[in-house]
Design a protein around this motif. Sequence first.
Motif, PDB file in Angstrom:
ATOM      1  N   ALA A  48       0.856  -1.189   0.000  1.00  0.00           N
ATOM      2  CA  ALA A  48       0.000   0.000   0.000  1.00  0.00           C
ATOM      3  C   ALA A  48       0.886   1.232   0.000  1.00  0.00           C
ATOM      4  O   ALA A  48       2.038   1.187   0.459  1.00  0.00           O
ATOM      5  CB  ALA A  48      -0.929   0.004   1.214  1.00  0.00           C
ATOM      6  N   SER A  49       0.356   2.327  -0.506  1.00  0.00           N
ATOM      7  CA  SER A  49       1.083   3.596  -0.485  1.00  0.00           C
ATOM      8  C   SER A  49       0.078   4.734  -0.446  1.00  0.00           C
ATOM      9  O   SER A  49      -1.101   4.560  -0.762  1.00  0.00           O
ATOM     10  CB  SER A  49       1.987   3.741  -1.716  1.00  0.00           C
ATOM     11  N   VAL A  50       0.571   5.886  -0.038  1.00  0.00           N
ATOM     12  CA  VAL A  50      -0.235   7.106  -0.057  1.00  0.00           C
ATOM     13  C   VAL A  50       0.501   8.132  -0.885  1.00  0.00           C
ATOM     14  O   VAL A  50       1.718   8.307  -0.753  1.00  0.00           O
ATOM     15  CB  VAL A  50      -0.471   7.632   1.372  1.00  0.00           C
ATOM     16  N   ILE A  51      -0.236   8.811  -1.780  1.00  0.00           N
ATOM     17  CA  ILE A  51       0.357   9.883  -2.582  1.00  0.00           C
ATOM     18  C   ILE A  51      -0.476  11.149  -2.425  1.00  0.00           C
ATOM     19  O   ILE A  51      -1.709  11.082  -2.352  1.00  0.00           O
ATOM     20  CB  ILE A  51       0.461   9.503  -4.072  1.00  0.00           C
ATOM     21  N   SER A  52       0.186  12.289  -2.343  1.00  0.00           N
ATOM     22  CA  SER A  52      -0.496  13.580  -2.261  1.00  0.00           C
ATOM     23  C   SER A  52      -0.566  14.172  -3.659  1.00  0.00           C
ATOM     24  O   SER A  52       0.429  14.686  -4.169  1.00  0.00           O
ATOM     25  CB  SER A  52       0.258  14.534  -1.331  1.00  0.00           C
ATOM     26  N   LEU A  53      -1.731  14.117  -4.267  1.00  0.00           N
ATOM     27  CA  LEU A  53      -1.878  14.701  -5.595  1.00  0.00           C
ATOM     28  C   LEU A  53      -1.544  16.187  -5.576  1.00  0.00           C
ATOM     29  O   LEU A  53      -0.944  16.719  -6.509  1.00  0.00           O
ATOM     30  CB  LEU A  53      -3.311  14.492  -6.092  1.00  0.00           C
ATOM     31  N   HIS A  54      -1.926  16.849  -4.497  1.00  0.00           N
ATOM     32  CA  HIS A  54      -1.779  18.308  -4.457  1.00  0.00           C
ATOM     33  C   HIS A  54      -0.332  18.769  -4.343  1.00  0.00           C
ATOM     34  O   HIS A  54      -0.033  19.930  -4.634  1.00  0.00           O
ATOM     35  CB  HIS A  54      -2.594  18.892  -3.295  1.00  0.00           C
ATOM     36  N   LYS A  55       0.588  17.908  -3.941  1.00  0.00           N
ATOM     37  CA  LYS A  55       1.968  18.348  -3.746  1.00  0.00           C
ATOM     38  C   LYS A  55       2.687  18.591  -5.074  1.00  0.00           C
ATOM     39  O   LYS A  55       3.425  19.570  -5.212  1.00  0.00           O
ATOM     40  CB  LYS A  55       2.740  17.326  -2.913  1.00  0.00           C
ATOM     41  N   THR A  56       2.511  17.706  -6.033  1.00  0.00           N
ATOM     42  CA  THR A  56       3.299  17.812  -7.266  1.00  0.00           C
ATOM     43  C   THR A  56       2.460  17.682  -8.533  1.00  0.00           C
ATOM     44  O   THR A  56       3.016  17.586  -9.626  1.00  0.00           O
ATOM     45  CB  THR A  56       4.406  16.744  -7.292  1.00  0.00           C
ATOM     46  N   LEU A  57       1.135  17.675  -8.410  1.00  0.00           N
ATOM     47  CA  LEU A  57       0.250  17.608  -9.570  1.00  0.00           C
ATOM     48  C   LEU A  57      -0.820  18.689  -9.445  1.00  0.00           C
ATOM     49  O   LEU A  57      -1.040  19.236  -8.357  1.00  0.00           O
ATOM     50  CB  LEU A  57      -0.403  16.219  -9.664  1.00  0.00           C
ATOM     51  N   PRO A  58      -1.509  19.010 -10.521  1.00  0.00           N
ATOM     52  CA  PRO A  58      -2.508  20.087 -10.475  1.00  0.00           C
ATOM     53  C   PRO A  58      -3.815  19.659  -9.812  1.00  0.00           C
ATOM     54  O   PRO A  58      -4.825  19.416 -10.468  1.00  0.00           O
ATOM     55  CB  PRO A  58      -2.707  20.435 -11.960  1.00  0.00           C
ATOM     56  N   ALA A  59      -3.790  19.548  -8.505  1.00  0.00           N
ATOM     57  CA  ALA A  59      -4.978  19.223  -7.718  1.00  0.00           C
ATOM     58  C   ALA A  59      -5.010  20.128  -6.496  1.00  0.00           C
ATOM     59  O   ALA A  59      -3.966  20.629  -6.056  1.00  0.00           O
ATOM     60  CB  ALA A  59      -4.963  17.756  -7.301  1.00  0.00           C
ATOM     61  N   LEU A  60      -6.186  20.307  -5.919  1.00  0.00           N
ATOM     62  CA  LEU A  60      -6.324  21.220  -4.791  1.00  0.00           C
ATOM     63  C   LEU A  60      -5.739  20.630  -3.514  1.00  0.00           C
ATOM     64  O   LEU A  60      -5.706  19.415  -3.323  1.00  0.00           O
ATOM     65  CB  LEU A  60      -7.799  21.554  -4.576  1.00  0.00           C
ATOM     66  N   THR A  61      -5.302  21.526  -2.630  1.00  0.00           N
ATOM     67  CA  THR A  61      -4.719  21.127  -1.353  1.00  0.00           C
ATOM     68  C   THR A  61      -5.692  20.239  -0.570  1.00  0.00           C
ATOM     69  O   THR A  61      -6.893  20.503  -0.517  1.00  0.00           O
ATOM     70  CB  THR A  61      -4.370  22.369  -0.525  1.00  0.00           C
ATOM     71  N   LEU A  93      -5.036   6.865  -1.504  1.00  0.00           N
ATOM     72  CA  LEU A  93      -4.529   5.682  -0.819  1.00  0.00           C
ATOM     73  C   LEU A  93      -4.617   4.535  -1.816  1.00  0.00           C
ATOM     74  O   LEU A  93      -5.706   4.217  -2.307  1.00  0.00           O
ATOM     75  CB  LEU A  93      -5.358   5.387   0.433  1.00  0.00           C
ATOM     76  N   LEU A  94      -3.472   3.950  -2.151  1.00  0.00           N
ATOM     77  CA  LEU A  94      -3.396   2.906  -3.168  1.00  0.00           C
ATOM     78  C   LEU A  94      -3.024   1.577  -2.520  1.00  0.00           C
ATOM     79  O   LEU A  94      -2.211   1.537  -1.595  1.00  0.00           O
ATOM     80  CB  LEU A  94      -2.337   3.261  -4.216  1.00  0.00           C
ATOM     81  N   THR A  95      -3.597   0.487  -3.009  1.00  0.00           N
ATOM     82  CA  THR A  95      -3.243  -0.828  -2.472  1.00  0.00           C
ATOM     83  C   THR A  95      -3.488  -1.914  -3.502  1.00  0.00           C
ATOM     84  O   THR A  95      -4.304  -1.756  -4.420  1.00  0.00           O
ATOM     85  CB  THR A  95      -4.046  -1.147  -1.191  1.00  0.00           C
ATOM     86  N   ASN A  96      -2.769  -3.007  -3.344  1.00  0.00           N
ATOM     87  CA  ASN A  96      -3.003  -4.224  -4.117  1.00  0.00           C
ATOM     88  C   ASN A  96      -3.610  -5.319  -3.258  1.00  0.00           C
ATOM     89  O   ASN A  96      -3.775  -6.446  -3.708  1.00  0.00           O
ATOM     90  CB  ASN A  96      -1.688  -4.715  -4.744  1.00  0.00           C
TER      91      ASN A  96
END
Length: 463
Positions: free
Chosen positions: A204-217, A222-225
């Motif tokens: 599993a991992s967590v990514i913050s779209l807002h940190k480095t992609l064009p998404a709002l703060t 949350l991603l998982t297999n």
Amino acid sequence: MLINKIKSYTDSPVYPFHMPGHKRACLNPGLPYSLDLTEIEGFDNLHNPKTCIKEVEDKAAKIYNAKRAFMLVNGSTGGIMAAIGSLTKRGDTVIAARNCHISVCRAVRLFGLKPKYIMPENAYDDIFGSISPNSVENALKSNPAASLVIITSPTYEGVASDIKSISEICRRYGARLFVDEAHGAHFPFSEFFPKSAIELGADASVISLHKTLPALTQTALLLTNLTELESEFQYYSAVFQTSSPSYVLMSSVDVCLDYVENNKAAFEKYVKLLKDFEQRSQGFRHIKLLFESGKENVFDYDCGKLVISTSGTNLSGTELADILRNKYQIEVEMAASDYIIAVTSVCDTKEGFNRLYDALTEIDSDCVFREKNKNFQPYHIPEKVIEPCECENYRQKLLDINLCEGKISLEDVFAYPPGVPLLVSGEAADKKVIELINSLKGQGINVISSQNNCPGKLLVADL
């Protein structure tokens, strides 16, 4: 798309006898009132998605090569708490990188876990390198009952660890691997960046779209297999998020995912700008771009983070940040004693990169070499006396931190940003950590605690 569904509804003649209270009236043209809805009929539910929100999550899972994606509107912090809760049972032993985000420590205490911390390698005096696979394996050998390993990759400075090797080691020892990948949301979109944790075998991992992609703060994923734990992930995602999630934020995720899926050329342009900046910055005489040629104890790094060192110059990192702000109107992400961090993204322009380069060139020409008296206090792991979850059983007293040597801390102390713990609840404050806290404070680094007492005072056990 969710955004189109929202726009269709708000453009319709339907009168909104429902929340939110502003009724989509545009009180301020700069605020997205027209997109702000609630869970009315036809607009799904984030905590039990079946239709339009589930479509966004399915799109995210496909883009990030995960079996399941959960949309987050409480940032990666909420996702970290949810993931740790989903992957452990109360009383479990967990192996955690000591440069984890403070939310990991809070989850450990909240869920009654027993933490065993491992230190990353040193890359520079005050910058952590990667977590070595050997240190993970040694920790698992020493703690065979450990159920979870928690790694931060990439770090705030962009340093990535060998997730593939670490994930293989975890599988051999029967432990799961969770990666705080908050700063790596852009990784899958160019081979120039490290590979994403899910691709490399993380559970599993967590990514913050807002940190480095064009998404709002506050937007994250949350991603998982681990499809067998889908209900747990869904449950804890709801626990650590509001029951009234923002449709403004969720539609921003939808738009962001659509953008990254259909704008390969934009990432190619972005990578070209990064390569050009890296090449040109090699001509600086005194200040330097770290990691441009690799570094011992750094398995991989994200070149989208521009870590600019002032070590060996007459400037500190904070002074460089002040000059960039006041003279050149450039605001950087963070300033430390001997470096600054400039965060870039696919939305940066050639003009922006040129502006930063020209400013640094001019500043560099005015710099002089100066050997600095290093007063760096190395990070270390203080002795754990009690488990974090046991702290609530002790009477408390507040002491001047300089009088706390040998005392059991009942609160977490961390440097922010990025939120890396210096002292964790249940550990004894020793001379080294007190010196480190005072040193960071003296360098202008923001040192705070979970009870807002530090750096001046510390909440300790009254024994």
